[in-house]
Design a protein around this motif. Structure first.
Motif, PDB file in Angstrom:
ATOM      1  N   ALA A  82     -62.127 -18.062 -43.480  1.00 35.74           N
ATOM      2  CA  ALA A  82     -61.946 -18.926 -44.646  1.00 35.74           C
ATOM      3  C   ALA A  82     -61.170 -18.188 -45.733  1.00 35.74           C
ATOM      4  CB  ALA A  82     -63.305 -19.373 -45.178  1.00 35.74           C
ATOM      5  N   LYS A  83     -61.504 -16.939 -45.964  1.00 38.15           N
ATOM      6  CA  LYS A  83     -60.810 -16.150 -46.993  1.00 38.15           C
ATOM      7  C   LYS A  83     -59.349 -15.963 -46.625  1.00 38.15           C
ATOM      8  CE  LYS A  83     -61.052 -11.890 -49.619  1.00 38.15           C
ATOM      9  NZ  LYS A  83     -61.806 -10.681 -49.907  1.00 38.15           N
ATOM     10  N   GLY A  87     -57.635 -17.845 -49.501  1.00 40.57           N
ATOM     11  CA  GLY A  87     -57.122 -16.838 -50.418  1.00 40.57           C
ATOM     12  C   GLY A  87     -58.169 -16.265 -51.354  1.00 40.57           C
ATOM     13  N   LYS A  88     -59.412 -16.678 -51.209  1.00 44.39           N
ATOM     14  CA  LYS A  88     -60.511 -16.122 -51.994  1.00 44.39           C
ATOM     15  C   LYS A  88     -61.763 -16.165 -51.133  1.00 44.39           C
ATOM     16  CE  LYS A  88     -61.714 -20.535 -54.156  1.00 44.39           C
ATOM     17  NZ  LYS A  88     -61.905 -21.266 -55.391  1.00 44.39           N
ATOM     18  N   SER A  89     -62.767 -15.397 -51.520  1.00 52.87           N
ATOM     19  CA  SER A  89     -63.986 -15.388 -50.724  1.00 52.87           C
ATOM     20  C   SER A  89     -64.689 -16.735 -50.854  1.00 52.87           C
ATOM     21  CB  SER A  89     -64.915 -14.250 -51.148  1.00 52.87           C
ATOM     22  OG  SER A  89     -65.290 -14.410 -52.483  1.00 52.87           O
ATOM     23  N   LEU A  97     -65.442 -25.152 -53.831  1.00 55.96           N
ATOM     24  CA  LEU A  97     -64.277 -24.939 -52.968  1.00 55.96           C
ATOM     25  C   LEU A  97     -63.404 -26.188 -52.942  1.00 55.96           C
ATOM     26  CD1 LEU A  97     -62.825 -23.165 -50.822  1.00 55.96           C
ATOM     27  CD2 LEU A  97     -64.207 -24.354 -49.134  1.00 55.96           C
ATOM     28  N   VAL A  98     -64.027 -27.331 -53.099  1.00 54.95           N
ATOM     29  CA  VAL A  98     -63.294 -28.600 -53.096  1.00 54.95           C
ATOM     30  C   VAL A  98     -62.456 -28.687 -54.374  1.00 54.95           C
ATOM     31  CG1 VAL A  98     -63.560 -31.115 -53.152  1.00 54.95           C
ATOM     32  CG2 VAL A  98     -65.035 -29.731 -51.683  1.00 54.95           C
ATOM     33  N   GLU A  99     -61.189 -28.953 -54.210  1.00 56.79           N
ATOM     34  CA  GLU A  99     -60.263 -29.054 -55.349  1.00 56.79           C
ATOM     35  C   GLU A  99     -60.723 -30.176 -56.277  1.00 56.79           C
ATOM     36  OE1 GLU A  99     -57.090 -27.795 -57.537  1.00 56.79           O
ATOM     37  OE2 GLU A  99     -57.355 -27.046 -55.510  1.00 56.79           O
ATOM     38  N   GLY A 100     -60.978 -29.826 -57.536  1.00 57.81           N
ATOM     39  CA  GLY A 100     -61.411 -30.808 -58.533  1.00 57.81           C
ATOM     40  C   GLY A 100     -62.874 -30.681 -58.903  1.00 57.81           C
ATOM     41  N   ALA A 163     -56.491 -25.612 -46.706  1.00 56.49           N
ATOM     42  CA  ALA A 163     -55.618 -24.840 -47.591  1.00 56.49           C
ATOM     43  C   ALA A 163     -54.259 -25.524 -47.742  1.00 56.49           C
ATOM     44  CB  ALA A 163     -55.428 -23.429 -47.051  1.00 56.49           C
ATOM     45  N   ARG A 164     -53.733 -26.044 -46.649  1.00 57.90           N
ATOM     46  CA  ARG A 164     -52.438 -26.746 -46.705  1.00 57.90           C
ATOM     47  C   ARG A 164     -52.562 -28.011 -47.554  1.00 57.90           C
ATOM     48  NH1 ARG A 164     -50.997 -27.393 -41.327  1.00 57.90           N
ATOM     49  NH2 ARG A 164     -52.096 -29.366 -41.277  1.00 57.90           N
TER      50      ARG A 164
END
Length: 174
Positions: A82-83, A87-89, A97-100, A163-164
């Motif tokens: 996942a990291k 790009g982060k732990s 983790l969910v955007e927003g 991530a994409r």
């Protein structure tokens, strides 16, 4: 002449008293030390070791049972993978983790007993909006339309796709 005899007695009497006291001290000390039974100590420690092993096995079973309850139908959670993509732990079931979703919105979802990615993935967009509305007017600017989809990708371990998608859709908008 008396001085010569006094000189010998000054040495002889304390020396003989010391030897006699030492001999009696040895006898008294020898009698008070019982023989150490190493076999019984080994047996007792072996029993304690077996008990500790049994306790460890029970704890491992509880941990395994708890992990299966928390993880639901997840594939194996690999924080290193996942990291690599995010790009982060990443912590298991961290809704931020969910955007927003930030810490305050995460606490709103926790109030509704939505605490895992799987639970968020199974939540309708209308229910997500209801959770946001419960926080007041300050959360009206947020759009939860993509949150269940992102949570589903996270719960299935699709880190590359998540991530994409987050890169293509900044701020969690569709």
């Amino acid at each position: 002449m008396e001085l010569e005899y006094m000189d010998i007695w000054c040495w002889l009497i304390p020396l003989s008293v010391g030897l006699i006291c030492g001999f009696f001290g040895y006898l008294i000390g020898r009698g008070s030390n019982p023989k150490v039974d190493y076999e019984s100590q080994i047996k007792e420690l072996s029993q304690e070791n077996e008990k500790a092993k049994n306790d460890l096995a029970k704890c491992e079973q509880k941990l395994a049972a708890g992990s299966s309850l928390n993880n639901g139908d997840y594939t194996v959670f690999d924080s290193a993978e996942a990291k690599k993509y995010i790009g982060k732990s990443v912590k298991l079931d961290d809704l931020t983790l969910v955007e927003g979703i930030g810490p305050k919105i995460r606490s709103l979802f926790h109030n509704y007993d939505i605490k895992t990615w799987k639970a968020l993935a199974e939540t309708s967009v209308a229910k997500c909006q209801e959770v946001l509305d419960s926080g007041g007017d300050r959360y009206k600017v947020h759009d939860p339309a993509s949150w269940p989809m992102q949570a589903k990708m996270a719960s299935e371990g699709k880190w590359k796709e998540l991530a994409r998608w987050q890169e293509e859709h900044k701020h969690g908008k569709l």
